[in-house]
Design a protein around this motif. Structure first.
Motif, PDB file in Angstrom:
ATOM      1  N   THR A   1       8.170  -3.410   3.305  1.00  0.00           N
ATOM      2  CA  THR A   1       9.080  -2.655   4.181  1.00  0.00           C
ATOM      3  C   THR A   1       8.666  -1.197   4.225  1.00  0.00           C
ATOM      4  N   LYS A   2       8.799  -0.594   5.414  1.00  0.00           N
ATOM      5  CA  LYS A   2       8.570   0.847   5.514  1.00  0.00           C
ATOM      6  C   LYS A   2       9.649   1.455   6.402  1.00  0.00           C
TER       7      LYS A   2
ATOM      8  N   SER B   1      -0.502   4.493   3.108  1.00  0.00           N
ATOM      9  CA  SER B   1       0.914   4.764   3.303  1.00  0.00           C
ATOM     10  C   SER B   1       1.693   3.943   2.273  1.00  0.00           C
ATOM     11  N   LYS B   2       2.553   4.614   1.507  1.00  0.00           N
ATOM     12  CA  LYS B   2       3.309   3.913   0.457  1.00  0.00           C
ATOM     13  C   LYS B   2       4.471   3.158   1.062  1.00  0.00           C
ATOM     14  N   PRO B   3       4.634   1.880   0.696  1.00  0.00           N
ATOM     15  CA  PRO B   3       5.772   1.135   1.218  1.00  0.00           C
ATOM     16  C   PRO B   3       7.090   1.702   0.694  1.00  0.00           C
ATOM     17  N   THR B   4       8.177   1.458   1.426  1.00  0.00           N
ATOM     18  CA  THR B   4       9.508   1.839   0.959  1.00  0.00           C
ATOM     19  C   THR B   4      10.029   0.782  -0.011  1.00  0.00           C
ATOM     20  N   ALA B   5       9.703  -0.472   0.281  1.00  0.00           N
ATOM     21  CA  ALA B   5      10.125  -1.572  -0.583  1.00  0.00           C
ATOM     22  C   ALA B   5       9.197  -2.758  -0.390  1.00  0.00           C
ATOM     23  N   GLY B   6       9.320  -3.723  -1.294  1.00  0.00           N
ATOM     24  CA  GLY B   6       8.510  -4.928  -1.182  1.00  0.00           C
ATOM     25  C   GLY B   6       7.233  -4.817  -2.003  1.00  0.00           C
TER      26      GLY B   6
END
Lengths: 242, 300
Positions: free
Chosen positions: A13-14, A56-61
């Motif tokens: 998720t992003k 790009s760092k994911p927000t979750a997952g």
């Protein structure tokens, strides 16, 4: 991670502020597979791809690429993948040879190996006569073929291709796909986005993103059966139009 | 004639961008220039919109000569360049107002013409153009090109890099504009869009390869094409290329398009050959040519 999977993503998720660009996508890509990553403009493809290539760092997952974790091992990912896009490919003011050597050097390929690779590449692509010419002077199709070869110079496990054939003439577009087939046949995994729906048919499996989610993922044949249509263009139109 | 091009040539230093190009577009026609990047499409657009002067040849647009009457042409045509060329720091509404004012008109005066397109971007009318998504930029650019009610509309690769859904919507818009009597010259690298034009010119390396209705172009394809498929596409392509009688071998979606050099070609011979190469589930069926087949045959 399953040894046979080169990419594994789970609920990746992003978010940008309140906006969810990529919403909990899950999928796997196998070794040697040609995986088509489709979606309308703005569906979230580029954002998803940026997470997978470690910029790009994911927000979750969770996700791993070439065996490395996207959160903790982004630098390892970058070393072990190849990447080419339509927009940035090669340096126009370096020659064909210089570009190959430059990218080989960046990826830490040994001098000896770069020398061998340069000779092989130039011969395979039939670029002998222009090897010492500036890349800027080459036709777009040649640039794109060269760019693809360069993205493979460090023998990555997986190569990410972001709309590699946009604007390229139809014959060169096919030669490009033959290069993709060849790479996949030698075990390189190919992750490719395209707006040409005939190219979607060349993929082993295809995912289609709509509004940040993967709404379909299967072989082109099964997707066509599932949506009861005869080509991938119609699959796309049915899905993306909701 | 709405557009008339006679023996136009243009070179940049050593590069011949256009070589002896001639064609005519009738009033109210939707005419497509189909060809890849570098074919010369943009050069031709710039000559017809009076932004560039040809080395040789003459052309008229809406009855005016592109050199002598260039000011009149600028009032009568709309031009949407391939590269987004509106003011990024002006809002949607400001851009539209700006172009209307420049052409001595108002948004209200010609609102009917752009209404259908404009309502889709109206919710964002206070947003700066630079902050719009690709699809919205494209719609705004089209509105700006239409705001002075041009007789002829020039669209240079309006759908490049655009996904299939947005492309389809864009072409539906073009068809409706055509019904309002506007002549449209549009270029595209997508061969499937050729079928949506009344007539097309296939263009590569500055030359017109062929010009006709899409139906006629396909009909004139010189050979019988076969759809071939097998269990492994990569091996299939390699094997077909190794077959001594092949005329052309091109992957085409789930099939490979194959043509043979022999007049008395029997698909059974090819079937045996492919099976001898360890391919299985081989299928060979006749199929119809597409614009892309024709383009590749001519460009070979």
């Amino acid at each position: 991670m399953n040894n046979n999977n080169v990419i594994e993503a789970q609920n990746l998720t992003k978010m940008f502020g309140d906006f969810t660009a990529v919403s909990a996508i899950s999928f796997e890509v196998k070794k040697g597979e040609i995986f088509g990553f489709l979606g309308a403009n703005g569906a979230g493809k580029t954002t998803a791809m940026k997470m997978l290539i470690g910029i790009s760092k994911p927000t979750a997952g969770k996700a791993s690429v070439a065996g490395f974790d996207v959160y903790k091992q982004a630098e390892d990912i970058k070393k072990n993948i190849g990447y080419m896009s339509q927009k940035f490919a090669l340096y126009d003011d370096l020659t064909v040879k210089e570009n190959i050597m430059f990218f080989g050097g960046i990826y830490g390929v040994s001098r000896k190996r770069i020398k061998e690779k340069t000779a092989i590449l130039i011969e395979e692509l039939g670029l002998e006569e222009v090897a010492n010419q500036l890349v800027g002077a080459l036709p777009l199709g040649w640039k794109q073929k060269l760019s693809f070869s360069v993205s493979l110079i460090h023998d990555p496990k997986i190569v990410f291709l972001d709309e590699p054939t946009g604007g390229v003439d139809p014959i060169t577009r096919r030669q490009f796909w033959e290069m993709i087939y060849k790479a996949a046949n030698q075990g390189t995994t190919v992750f490719v986005t395209t707006h040409y729906m005939d190219e979607a048919e060349y993929c082993d499996r295809v995912s289609i993103m709509v509004n940040g989610k993967i709404e379909a993922l299967d072989t082109p044949k099964k997707l066509k059966q599932q949506f009861n249509v005869t080509n991938m263009n119609d699959v796309f139109l049915k899905l993306a139009r909701g | 004639m709405s557009i008339s091009v006679r023996h136009i040539s243009k070179s940049y230093k050593n590069v011949k961008a256009l070589e002896d190009i001639s064609f005519e577009v009738k009033e109210g026609e939707l005419f497509g220039l189909i060809g890849p990047d570098g074919a010369g499409k943009t050069t031709l657009f710039r000559i017809l919109t009076t932004l560039l002067i040809a080395n040789e040849g003459t052309a008229t647009v809406a009855g005016f000569d592109v050199v002598a009457d260039y000011k009149k042409i600028r009032n009568s045509v709309g031009y949407m360049p391939g590269k987004f060329s509106l003011y990024q720091d002006l809002t949607v509404e400001e851009n539209l107002n700006f172009f209307a004012t420049i052409f001595g008109t108002t948004i209200e005066q010609n609102y009917d013409l752009i209404k259908e397109i404009y309502v889709q971007i109206e919710p964002f009318k206070t947003r700066r153009a630079g902050k719009l998504s690709g699809g919205m930029k494209q719609k705004l650019a089209l509105c700006c090109a239409l705001i002075h009610k041009p007789k002829v509309l020039f669209l240079d690769e309006p759908t490049t890099g655009v996904d299939p859904v947005s492309r389809k919507e864009f072409w539906e818009m073009l068809k409706r504009l055509q019904q309002k009597g506007i002549t449209i010259l549009v270029s595209t690298p997508y061969m499937d869009e050729a079928a949506l034009c009344d007539r097309i010119a296939l263009i590569q390396d500055g030359k017109i390869l062929q010009m006709d209705t899409p139906q006629a172009i396909v009909k004139h394809y010189p050979k019988q094409i076969y759809n071939v498929r097998a269990n492994n596409t990569y091996q299939l392509i390699n094997s077909l290329k190794a077959y001594e009688y092949n005329h052309s071998v091109y992957p085409f979606g789930e099939f490979v398009h194959y043509t043979d050099r022999r007049a008395d070609f029997n698909p059974k011979d090819l079937m045996l050959f492919l099976e001898s190469k360890n391919l299985s589930n081989v299928e060979i069926k006749k199929t119809e040519a597409t614009i892309e087949d024709t383009f590749m045959e001519l460009a070979k």
